[in-house]
Design an enzyme around this catalytic site. Sequence first.
Site, PDB file in Angstrom:
ATOM      1  N   GLU A  81       0.805  -1.222   0.000  1.00 41.39           N
ATOM      2  CA  GLU A  81       0.000   0.000   0.000  1.00 41.39           C
ATOM      3  C   GLU A  81       0.846   1.284   0.000  1.00 41.39           C
ATOM      4  O   GLU A  81       0.370   2.341   0.410  1.00 41.39           O
ATOM      5  CB  GLU A  81      -0.950   0.004   1.205  1.00 41.39           C
ATOM      6  CG  GLU A  81      -2.018  -1.071   1.127  1.00 41.39           C
ATOM      7  CD  GLU A  81      -3.147  -0.788   2.098  1.00 41.39           C
ATOM      8  OE1 GLU A  81      -4.231  -0.395   1.650  1.00 41.39           O
ATOM      9  OE2 GLU A  81      -2.929  -0.960   3.315  1.00 41.39           O
ATOM     10  N   HIS A 100      -0.342   5.564   7.527  1.00 41.87           N
ATOM     11  CA  HIS A 100      -1.515   4.740   7.225  1.00 41.87           C
ATOM     12  C   HIS A 100      -1.623   3.674   8.297  1.00 41.87           C
ATOM     13  O   HIS A 100      -0.661   2.953   8.569  1.00 41.87           O
ATOM     14  CB  HIS A 100      -1.401   4.090   5.847  1.00 41.87           C
ATOM     15  CG  HIS A 100      -2.464   3.068   5.599  1.00 41.87           C
ATOM     16  ND1 HIS A 100      -3.801   3.386   5.618  1.00 41.87           N
ATOM     17  CD2 HIS A 100      -2.397   1.730   5.369  1.00 41.87           C
ATOM     18  CE1 HIS A 100      -4.511   2.279   5.405  1.00 41.87           C
ATOM     19  NE2 HIS A 100      -3.679   1.266   5.249  1.00 41.87           N
ATOM     20  N   HIS A 102      -4.419   0.794  10.554  1.00 40.83           N
ATOM     21  CA  HIS A 102      -5.679   0.047  10.650  1.00 40.83           C
ATOM     22  C   HIS A 102      -6.239   0.167  12.064  1.00 40.83           C
ATOM     23  O   HIS A 102      -6.782  -0.790  12.614  1.00 40.83           O
ATOM     24  CB  HIS A 102      -5.446  -1.426  10.283  1.00 40.83           C
ATOM     25  CG  HIS A 102      -4.880  -1.622   8.901  1.00 40.83           C
ATOM     26  ND1 HIS A 102      -4.220  -2.762   8.516  1.00 40.83           N
ATOM     27  CD2 HIS A 102      -4.877  -0.807   7.814  1.00 40.83           C
ATOM     28  CE1 HIS A 102      -3.837  -2.644   7.246  1.00 40.83           C
ATOM     29  NE2 HIS A 102      -4.218  -1.469   6.800  1.00 40.83           N
ATOM     30  N   HIS A 172     -11.397  -0.365   6.692  1.00 39.50           N
ATOM     31  CA  HIS A 172      -9.970  -0.579   6.465  1.00 39.50           C
ATOM     32  C   HIS A 172      -9.107   0.186   7.478  1.00 39.50           C
ATOM     33  O   HIS A 172      -8.298  -0.412   8.160  1.00 39.50           O
ATOM     34  CB  HIS A 172      -9.672  -0.166   5.021  1.00 39.50           C
ATOM     35  CG  HIS A 172      -8.238  -0.272   4.611  1.00 39.50           C
ATOM     36  ND1 HIS A 172      -7.816   0.032   3.346  1.00 39.50           N
ATOM     37  CD2 HIS A 172      -7.121  -0.618   5.280  1.00 39.50           C
ATOM     38  CE1 HIS A 172      -6.503  -0.142   3.254  1.00 39.50           C
ATOM     39  NE2 HIS A 172      -6.063  -0.535   4.420  1.00 39.50           N
TER      40      HIS A 172
HETATM   41 ZN   LIG Z   1      -4.087  -0.725   4.885  1.00 43.32          ZN
END
Ligand SMILES: [Zn+2]
Length: 236
Positions: A81, A100, A102, A172
């Site tokens: 990602e 980023h 989760h 997500h």
């Molecule tokens: Zn992710």
Amino acid sequence: MNDTTDADESRIADLIAGNHILANEGVLDGFGHISVRSVTNPRHFFMARSRAPGLVSRDDIMEFDERSAPVDQRGRKMYGERFIHGEVLAARSDVNAVVHSHSPEVLPFTVTKAPFKALIHMAAFLGDTAAPVFEIRDVLGDDNKMLVMENRTGAALAAVMGKRAVVLMRGHGMTVAAESVKLVVLRAIYTQLNARIEAAALRLGEPTFLNAFEVDRDDPVDRPWEVWAANAGEAP
Ligand SMILES: [Zn+2]
């Protein structure tokens, strides 16, 4: 050896510490990642090879170009990602660092209509209007893998994010942006805390969110960074 400047080495040192802090503070686990823009080549960015953030060291740091392609891969496995980082950095000249995550506390706000807004003063950067939510089906349709694995999806995420500090990603996680590694770490930590407190407040009644005046404040980053770094075992 590497040919990066001292300014880049300073950013990379913060990047490594940021990896350890976000792991220690429970914002990143085995997944998730943090990046920083290169000073030498502002179209490029630095990020670890595919490795749990808590274990990242200098040898793990790779350079990527504006398409999120590696400059010198040398067989290293990369985060699938990484396009999140490349596309947000390409779209935002005001941003130098991206996280980023989760984050489990944030996830409920990605899958419900509950507006995610600044509820505590340390999360003023969230703003007084609901955080945007990225719906990957809008880009890839129903048959998607839920992940941002190519430039096109990353660019769509950056467009939904706009000028905001945080964009939620349905089912997500979240992506956080700021002008420095220290600031993006602070924002990621306090986004998660705001989510925890907002979920608790919603169970008790209707929360009073910060207003347009109350969200207008700078984030004081040096003091919390010092203690987060110490708690993560970083040298002062
Ligand atoms: Zn992710």
